[in-house]
Design an enzyme around this catalytic site. Structure first.
Site, short mmCIF file in Angstrom:
data_model
loop_
_atom_site.label_atom_id
_atom_site.label_comp_id
_atom_site.label_asym_id
_atom_site.label_seq_id
_atom_site.Cartn_x
_atom_site.Cartn_y
_atom_site.Cartn_z
N HIS A 17 0.81 -1.24 0.00
CA HIS A 17 0.00 0.00 0.00
C HIS A 17 0.83 1.28 0.00
O HIS A 17 0.58 2.17 -0.82
CB HIS A 17 -0.97 0.00 1.19
CG HIS A 17 -2.10 -0.96 1.04
ND1 HIS A 17 -3.41 -0.57 0.91
CD2 HIS A 17 -2.12 -2.31 0.97
CE1 HIS A 17 -4.18 -1.64 0.77
NE2 HIS A 17 -3.41 -2.71 0.82
N ASP A 109 -6.07 6.13 1.94
CA ASP A 109 -6.20 4.74 1.52
C ASP A 109 -7.62 4.34 1.91
O ASP A 109 -8.06 4.63 3.04
CB ASP A 109 -5.17 3.90 2.29
CG ASP A 109 -5.03 2.51 1.71
OD1 ASP A 109 -6.06 1.83 1.54
OD2 ASP A 109 -3.89 2.09 1.44
#
Ligand code: UDP
Length: 446
Positions: A17, A109
Site C-alpha cells: 500500500h 487509503d
C-alpha cells in the site's frame, strides 16, 4: 516556490500500500508543483521510500510505544489501528506547523476511510479514497451487510450453491464462498473484519473513490459501484500502465533478464514459467516441492521468485532447468517474450501485471484478501488462466496446469483472450483512465 495548498496522504501502512500510494502521490505532485503533499506513514512502512520536491514523508506513530520488534503483520495492524486516529491527527498538526499551511484536502487509503473521513470532517475539508485493488472486490465489501442479512445460515456447503449476482447487481455468477473472507465469514469485531466493515459504511462519504482498474475491465460491476458512490467512481488504473514505475525494480535484477534472453534463443518465445506467490503468502513446503517435481516432469524452464528463507528448497530446485531468485523485477520479467505462463497466488497487482503483459496464469490462491475472487475472475469470467486441481499444488495437478497454459490448445485460447484484455487495458489507460486521473487531480488540487 511557496506552496499554495497542503494535501495530506494517508496510506494503509502494510504490504504494497505505501509504495503504491506514493507512486500515485508522485503523479499528482508532478502535475501540481504549487501543492505540498505530506505523506503520512509509519517508520517501518516508510522504509526507503524516496521523497520528491513537493512530497514529504512524515512518520505516524505505529502504536508500538515500547519500540519492540514486532514482525507479524496481524499484530502490527492491531497495534497501528488502536491509535491510528490520534496518531494521524498528531502528525497532521505537526506537518501543518512545519509547512506553515493548513491541510486543505485528505487523500486516504480506502482502508482508512473511517478515521480519515472523520478527521477531514473535523477539519472541514474534503477527502478522496484510493482502493488499491479492483472493482469486484470493493463491490463485495460494499455489500457486506446485504449479503450477511440475505444469506440463510446453511454452512459452507450450502453457500457454495449461492452466487453473488443474486445480491450484488452486475456481479458475475461467482459462488459467495469465493468472496473475500471478511465479507461473510469474519468476526466483524476483529481488527481486520471491523476495518473493512467500517470502510464499507464510510467510504460513500468521500468526494470520489479511485480504483486500480480501468473502465472496461469490470464494466457491469463498475456501474453498480458508480451509483453507490454518486457517480464519483474513478478508474485510474491499471497501475502498471498508469503509474510509471509500478512493480518495476531496476536495482534488484538478479540477472533475470539475461537468463530470459538466453531462453528466448534456446527454448523460444512463451516457453518459460514465471513463479511468484507475492509478498504475504507462501504455500507450505510440500506444495513447493510438488511444484518443483511437476516442473521437472514437464521440462518447462522456470524462473522462480522465492524468498530467502526457503534454503532447503533451493537445493532441490537447483538444476539446470530453472533459476531461483529471492526477488524478481516482475513487470520486466512478465514483459519478456520468453515468458509463457505466470504461476501466481492471484494478488490483484500480479493479475493486473499479467493482463497488461498478456501472460496467462496458473492460479494457486490463498484464503487471503480477495485472492479467491480474483482467481474466479481469471478462470471463470475472463478465461485467462486455470486454477490448479483441488486448489493445492500437487505433482500431477501442477504439471497438468502448467502444460495446459504453456503448450495446450486451451493455453493458446487463454493467450488470445488475455492479449485482447491487454489491448483494452492499454486503450483505457490512454483514454478513460487518463481522463479520470485528470478528474482526481482537479478534486485534490483545486
Ligand atoms: N513482486 C515483484 N517481485 C517479486 C515478487 C513480487 O516485483 O519477486 C511484486 C509484484 O510485481 C506485485 C507485488 O510484488 O506488484 C505483489 O502484489 P500482489 O498484489 O500481487 O500480491 P501481495 O504481495 O499484495 O499479496
Amino acid at each position: 516556490m511557496k506552496p499554495k495548498r497542503h494535501v495530506a496522504v494517508c496510506p494503509f501502512p502494510l504490504a504494497s500500500h505505501p509504495a503504491t500510494l506514493l507512486l500515485l502521490t508522485q503523479k499528482l505532485a508532478a502535475a501540481s508543483p504549487d501543492v505540498h503533499f505530506t505523506f503520512l506513514t509509519t517508520s517501518y512502512a516508510a522504509g526507503a521510500l524516496p521523497e520528491f520536491a513537493n512530497v514529504r514523508i512524515r512518520h505516524v506513530g505505529d502504536g508500538n510505544s515500547e519500540g519492540e520488534e514486532v514482525r507479524h503483520p496481524k499484530e502490527r495492524l492491531r497495534m497501528f489501528l488502536e491509535d491510528a486516529s490520534q496518531n494521524l491527527r498528531r502528525s497532521m498538526a505537526a506537518a501543518e506547523e512545519e509547512v506553515g499551511l493548513k491541510i486543505c484536502f485528505v487523500v486516504a487509503d480506502a482502508l482508512l476511510s473511517k478515521d480519515c473521513g472523520e478527521i477531514a470532517e473535523e477539519m472541514k475539508v474534503k477527502w478522496v479514497a484510493i482502493w488499491t485493488s479492483g472493482v469486484a472486490s470493493l463491490a463485495a465489501h460494499m455489500y457486506t451487510d446485504v449479503l450477511r442479512t440475505g444469506i440463510q445460515d446453511g454452512g459452507i456447503e450450502a453457500h457454495k450453491k449461492i452466487t453473488a449476482d443474486k445480491y450484488i447487481p452486475g456481479f458475475p455468477p461467482i459462488p459467495i464462498t469465493e468472496l473475500p473472507y471478511d465479507v461473510i465469514y469474519a468476526d466483524l469485531s476483529s481488527p481486520g473484519g471491523r476495518l473493512l466493515h467500517l470502510m464499507s459504511l464510510t467510504i460513500p462519504k468521500a468526494a470520489a473513490v479511485a480504483v486500480n482498474s480501468s473502465s472496461h475491465l469490470e464494466t457491469t460491476i463498475s456501474a453498480t459501484l458508480d451509483s453507490i458512490f454518486s457517480h464519483n467512481l474513478l478508474h485510474v488504473g491499471p497501475f502498471p500502465l498508469t503509474l510509471s514505475s509500478h512493480g518495476d525494480d531496476e536495482k534488484n535484477d538478479h540477472d533475470c533478464l539475461p537468463w530470459l534472453d538466453h531462453h528466448l534463443s534456446t527454448t523460444g518465445p512463451a516457453s518459460v514459467a514465471y513463479i511468484s506467490f507475492g509478498t504475504a503468502n507462501a504455500p507450505p513446503a510440500e506444495e513447493l516441492i510438488a511444484l518443483a517435481k511437476a516442473l521437472k516432469v514437464t521440462d518447462v524452464p522456470f524462473l522462480w521468485s522465492l524468498p530467502d528463507d526457503n534454503y532447503s528448497l533451493r537445493e532441490i530446485l537447483a538444476n539446470g532447468q530453472g533459476k531461483v531468485v529471492s526477488w524478481a523485477p516482475q513487470m520486466r520479467v512478465l514483459r519478456h517474450e520468453a515468458v509463457g505462463a505466470h504461476v501466481t497466488h492471484c494478488g490483484w497487482n500480479s493479475i493486473m501485471e499479467s493482463i497488461v503483459t498478456g501472460v496467462p496464469m496458473v492460479c494457486r490462491p490463498f484464503m487471503f484478501a480477495e485472492q479467491m475472487l480474483n482467481k474466479e475472475l481469471v478462470e471463470s469470467v475472463w478465461g485467462i488462466g486455470v486454477e490448479v486441481e483441488s486448489g493445492k499444488l500437487t505433482e500431477d495437478g501442477a504439471a497438468s496446469a502448467v502444460e495446459k497454459v504453456v503448450s495446450g490448445d486451451e493455453g493458446r485460447r487463454m493467450r488470445e483472450r488475455i492479449r485482447e484484455m491487454k489491448r483494452i487495458a492499454q486503450e483505457d489507460a490512454a483514454q478513460s483512465s487518463t481522463q479520470d486521473f485528470g478528474k482526481l487531480l482537479k478534486i485534490v488540487t483545486e
